[in-house]
Design an enzyme around this catalytic site. Structure first.
Site, PDB file in Angstrom:
ATOM      1  N   LYS A  25     -10.051   0.163  -2.214  1.00 54.94           N
ATOM      2  CA  LYS A  25      -9.962  -0.081  -0.777  1.00 54.94           C
ATOM      3  C   LYS A  25     -10.374   1.188  -0.046  1.00 54.94           C
ATOM      4  O   LYS A  25      -9.824   2.260  -0.287  1.00 54.94           O
ATOM      5  CB  LYS A  25      -8.536  -0.491  -0.376  1.00 54.94           C
ATOM      6  CG  LYS A  25      -8.359  -0.697   1.142  1.00 54.94           C
ATOM      7  CD  LYS A  25      -6.953  -1.178   1.461  1.00 54.94           C
ATOM      8  CE  LYS A  25      -6.712  -1.232   2.961  1.00 54.94           C
ATOM      9  NZ  LYS A  25      -5.356  -1.719   3.292  1.00 54.94           N
ATOM     10  N   LYS A  40      -6.911   3.492  -3.169  1.00 52.62           N
ATOM     11  CA  LYS A  40      -7.275   3.480  -1.751  1.00 52.62           C
ATOM     12  C   LYS A  40      -7.524   4.909  -1.290  1.00 52.62           C
ATOM     13  O   LYS A  40      -6.804   5.826  -1.664  1.00 52.62           O
ATOM     14  CB  LYS A  40      -6.141   2.824  -0.966  1.00 52.62           C
ATOM     15  CG  LYS A  40      -6.323   2.769   0.544  1.00 52.62           C
ATOM     16  CD  LYS A  40      -5.149   2.021   1.165  1.00 52.62           C
ATOM     17  CE  LYS A  40      -5.118   2.129   2.669  1.00 52.62           C
ATOM     18  NZ  LYS A  40      -3.963   1.422   3.267  1.00 52.62           N
ATOM     19  N   ASP A  83       0.869  -1.178   0.000  1.00 55.97           N
ATOM     20  CA  ASP A  83       0.000   0.000   0.000  1.00 55.97           C
ATOM     21  C   ASP A  83       0.909   1.231   0.000  1.00 55.97           C
ATOM     22  O   ASP A  83       1.514   1.553   1.028  1.00 55.97           O
ATOM     23  CB  ASP A  83      -0.895   0.030   1.234  1.00 55.97           C
ATOM     24  CG  ASP A  83      -1.956  -1.063   1.247  1.00 55.97           C
ATOM     25  OD1 ASP A  83      -1.720  -2.127   0.631  1.00 55.97           O
ATOM     26  OD2 ASP A  83      -3.001  -0.864   1.879  1.00 55.97           O
TER      27      ASP A  83
END
Length: 214
Positions: free
Chosen positions: A180, A151, A89
């Site tokens: 996400k 995300k 991430d």
């Protein structure tokens, strides 16, 4: 709906101890979460604790500001993969995005994806600092660069995930990228709303509360 399989069980606090990470992994095994999400230092520990399970290890890089150089981010990503991480991430360079340096931002995302190969790359936008137009641009850059996920947030900015942001992101990437949602998602009701909007993963430190109230 198996809510547990949407959850990245997350602990990214600065004061997280070795024992805290072990407890996080134990909870992930107990409730069969999709992944744990930890700081890069703890990649090897999480991998060891989750050995012989199908729970993924996700680690954050360039976290939480995104303002490190691309070479530093790539090195951190490679080290995480070498230590057992399955997913990365990364925080995109927020300042450069807002400066209009789109090619540099896209090239950085592409370089991280190239570094980690077939491992999963999630690009963190930190939407609380972006205009709607900048969010749309970040979606396009991530798609062009070969990311797997986009995300919403780190959880360390001035705001976290919002339903409106997820809807905007979904409208931009459709099903070409997964989404996400993270930051401030703490209860089952709101988690279900995000899933209904089409998110594939929820980053939260409240996963146990969510699944035990289901």
């Amino acid at each position: 709906m198996q809510l547990n399989k949407y959850i990245d069980h997350t602990l990214l606090k600065a004061n997280a101890t070795v024992e805290d990470i072990k407890n996080l992994c134990a909870e992930a095994k107990k409730y069969d979460f999709y992944a744990v999400c930890v700081s890069s230092y703890y990649a090897a520990l999480a991998d060891s604790e989750l050995m012989h399970t199908d729970i993924k290890v996700a680690t954050v890089i360039g976290f939480p500001l995104g303002s490190m150089t691309s070479r530093v981010k790539a090195f951190e990503a490679q080290q995480c993969i070498d230590q057992g991480a399955d997913e990365i991430d990364m925080v995109l360079n927020i300042g450069l995005l807002k400066s209009g340096y789109y090619k540099i931002v896209e090239d950085e995302i592409r370089s991280i994806k190239k570094t980690i190969g077939n491992k999963t790359l999630k690009v963190i936008f930190e939407n609380c600092y972006l205009t709607d137009e900048e969010k749309k641009i970040a979606c396009k850059l991530s798609l062009n660069a070969g990311a797997d996920f986009i995300k919403t947030s780190t959880g360390f900015g001035t705001g976290g995930a919002t339903l409106e942001d997820v809807e905007l992101m979904k409208n931009e990437v459709h099903d070409y990228l997964k989404i996400k949602a993270s930051g401030g998602i703490r209860d089952l009701k709101i988690a279900k709303k995000y899933i209904d909007l089409g998110v594939s993963r929820i980053g939260t430190s409240s996963g146990v509360t969510m699944v035990t109230s289901n």
